[in-house]
Structure formats: structure tokens, C-alpha cells
Motif scaffolding. Structure first.
Motif, short mmCIF file in Angstrom:
data_model
loop_
_atom_site.label_atom_id
_atom_site.label_comp_id
_atom_site.label_asym_id
_atom_site.label_seq_id
_atom_site.Cartn_x
_atom_site.Cartn_y
_atom_site.Cartn_z
N GLU A 1 0.84 -1.21 0.00
CA GLU A 1 0.00 0.00 0.00
C GLU A 1 0.87 1.26 0.00
O GLU A 1 0.57 2.22 -0.71
N ALA A 2 1.93 1.24 0.78
CA ALA A 2 2.83 2.41 0.86
C ALA A 2 3.46 2.71 -0.50
O ALA A 2 3.51 3.87 -0.93
N VAL A 3 3.93 1.68 -1.18
CA VAL A 3 4.56 1.87 -2.49
C VAL A 3 3.53 2.42 -3.49
O VAL A 3 3.85 3.30 -4.29
N GLU A 4 2.31 1.93 -3.44
CA GLU A 4 1.26 2.45 -4.32
C GLU A 4 0.97 3.92 -4.02
O GLU A 4 0.82 4.73 -4.93
N LEU A 5 0.87 4.27 -2.73
CA LEU A 5 0.60 5.65 -2.34
C LEU A 5 1.73 6.59 -2.76
O LEU A 5 1.48 7.75 -3.10
N GLN A 6 2.95 6.09 -2.77
CA GLN A 6 4.08 6.91 -3.20
C GLN A 6 3.93 7.38 -4.65
O GLN A 6 4.43 8.44 -5.01
N LYS A 7 3.25 6.59 -5.47
CA LYS A 7 3.07 6.95 -6.87
C LYS A 7 2.20 8.20 -7.01
O LYS A 7 2.40 9.00 -7.91
N GLU A 8 1.23 8.37 -6.11
CA GLU A 8 0.33 9.52 -6.15
C GLU A 8 0.88 10.69 -5.35
O GLU A 8 0.78 11.83 -5.77
N GLU A 9 1.41 10.40 -4.17
CA GLU A 9 1.95 11.44 -3.29
C GLU A 9 3.27 10.94 -2.70
O GLU A 9 3.27 10.19 -1.72
N PRO A 10 4.39 11.33 -3.30
CA PRO A 10 5.68 10.83 -2.81
C PRO A 10 5.96 11.25 -1.35
O PRO A 10 5.81 12.41 -0.99
N LYS A 11 6.25 10.26 -0.56
CA LYS A 11 6.66 10.43 0.84
C LYS A 11 7.62 9.30 1.14
O LYS A 11 7.58 8.25 0.50
N ILE B 1 13.96 -0.38 12.62
CA ILE B 1 13.14 0.53 11.83
C ILE B 1 13.89 0.77 10.52
O ILE B 1 15.04 1.19 10.53
N VAL B 2 13.22 0.43 9.43
CA VAL B 2 13.82 0.60 8.10
C VAL B 2 13.20 1.83 7.47
O VAL B 2 11.98 1.97 7.41
N TYR B 3 14.06 2.73 7.01
CA TYR B 3 13.63 3.95 6.32
C TYR B 3 13.84 3.77 4.83
O TYR B 3 14.88 3.27 4.40
N PHE B 4 12.84 4.19 4.06
CA PHE B 4 12.89 4.13 2.59
C PHE B 4 12.71 5.55 2.05
O PHE B 4 11.98 6.35 2.64
N ASP B 5 13.31 5.82 0.89
CA ASP B 5 13.10 7.12 0.26
C ASP B 5 11.77 7.13 -0.49
O ASP B 5 11.00 6.15 -0.43
N GLU B 6 11.50 8.21 -1.21
CA GLU B 6 10.22 8.37 -1.91
C GLU B 6 10.04 7.41 -3.08
O GLU B 6 8.96 7.33 -3.65
N ASN C 1 13.75 12.55 6.82
CA ASN C 1 12.71 13.34 6.17
C ASN C 1 13.28 14.58 5.48
O ASN C 1 12.84 14.94 4.39
N THR C 2 14.26 15.22 6.09
CA THR C 2 14.83 16.45 5.53
C THR C 2 15.95 16.19 4.54
O THR C 2 16.52 17.13 3.99
#
Length: 189
Positions: free
Chosen positions: A37-47, A133-138, A163-164
């Protein structure tokens, strides 16, 4: 005798109040979703994505849920700036990521709440300890896995670092140490 009635009424009223279920407010909780779901949402609103990799038996994982992921500042920051994913590193869920399907072929249902086989996806992410905790880019590329329990002000450092995009400036341990020393947390403990 009248005082006794007041005391009994007060205790009964207090008991009734404590038994009432407090209304849940979604703004008070992290919006956990799956990695797909997160990867799909990134396509519409990158976070960026933050993934809590845990196990059912892990004490520090439970502390992270209770003490850190319930903190109002942490909840607000994650919900605003990240897609949040929870992943059981010894669970039996099938995960599709980067066009590859990951499973846990040695999963034992009898050990659902004890140490179990590590999931292929946890291995792919190079998770070796819990919690991580794994962090991924946009674009869903792994930035970094950070292992261990963290209090709200400790996780704040990483949430804001990634984030920054300040992490991109840190090509040496010395630069991270400078960031760490100068970081002023604002989250309440």
C-alpha cells in the motif's frame, strides 16, 4: 452515615467512568499500512516510508509500540511525513516488493508467539535484530535500517534526519556525529 453514601456514590461513579471505553481518535494513532500500500501511495503522493520490523515475542518491540509509537509528537510527525508500515519479521504474510514475492517457507504456526523462522523479506532488508526501523526514500529504496528500541526523542533524530534529506550530506561518521551533537529534540518524552 450521609458521608458514607457520598463516598460510595463517588466510588461507584469513578468505577463507571473507568469502565467506559474512551473514544478512539485516529489522529492519536499511527496510520499503519502494508508495504504494498505504501509503495502504491508513493506513486500519487511521494513520501518516505518508515517500516517497524518487529516480532511477536520481542519485549523491546512492545515497548516501542507502547512508549514511542503512542507518543503524540511521534504519531503526528510520522502521519504527516511518512507512510508507516508494520512488518512481522517472523510472520507468515506474503509480501510483494520490487516485483518479487517474499514468503516465510519455514514458518511454524505452533510458534506464532515464540521465536520462529525469519521471513525472506526481513532477510532481504538485512534485518538482524528486533526491533529494527527501516527507512525508505520516496521511490521505495532503502535508506537505512536502524536497530534497537528508541524513545520519542531518540527516534525524532532519525525521523527528521531522513525526512529532511540531511542524511545525504553525511558521507562520514564525523558528519553524523556533528549532526547528533547539534540536534535539539522537540518531541516530549
Amino acid at each position: 452515615m450521609k458521608k458514607l453514601h457520598y463516598i460510595i456514590a463517588f466510588i461507584a461513579f469513578g468505577t463507571l467512568l473507568s469502565l467506559q471505553k474512551s473514544p478512539t481518535n485516529d489522529a492519536d494513532k499511527i496510520n499503519w499500512i502494508t508495504i504494498e500500500e505504501a509503495v502504491e501511495l508513493q506513486k500519487e503522493e511521494p513520501k518516505k516510508i518508515i517500516m517497524d520490523v518487529y516480532t511477536n515475542w520481542c519485549g523491546p518491540c512492545k515497548m516501542l509500540d507502547k512508549n514511542t509509537f503512542q507518543n503524540a509528537d511521534v504519531v503526528e510527525y510520522i502521519n504527516e511525513h511518512y507512510y508507516a508500515v508494520k512488518f512481522n519479521a517472523e510472520g507468515n504474510d506474503e509480501v510483494t516488493f520490487n516485483d518479487k514475492t517474499f514468503k516465510n517457507p519455514n514458518y511454524d504456526p505452533a510458534k506464532a508467539n515464540r521465536r520462529n523462522s525469519a521471513h525472506e523479506f526481513a532477510r532481504y532488508l538485512q534485518v538482524r535484530a528486533y526491533p529494527t526501523i527501516v527507512y525508505f526514500d520516496e521511490e521505495a529504496n532503502v535508506i537505512a535500517p536502524i536497530s534497537g528500541y528508541m524513545k520519542p526523542q531518540q527516534i525524532e533524530l532519525y525521523l527528521k534526519l531522513f525526512n529532511t534529506d540531511k542524511y545525504k550530506e553525511m558521507d562520514t561518521q564525523e558528519k553524523f556525529n556533528e549532526y547528533f551533537k547539534s540536534f535539539k529534540p522537540t518531541f516530549k518524552e
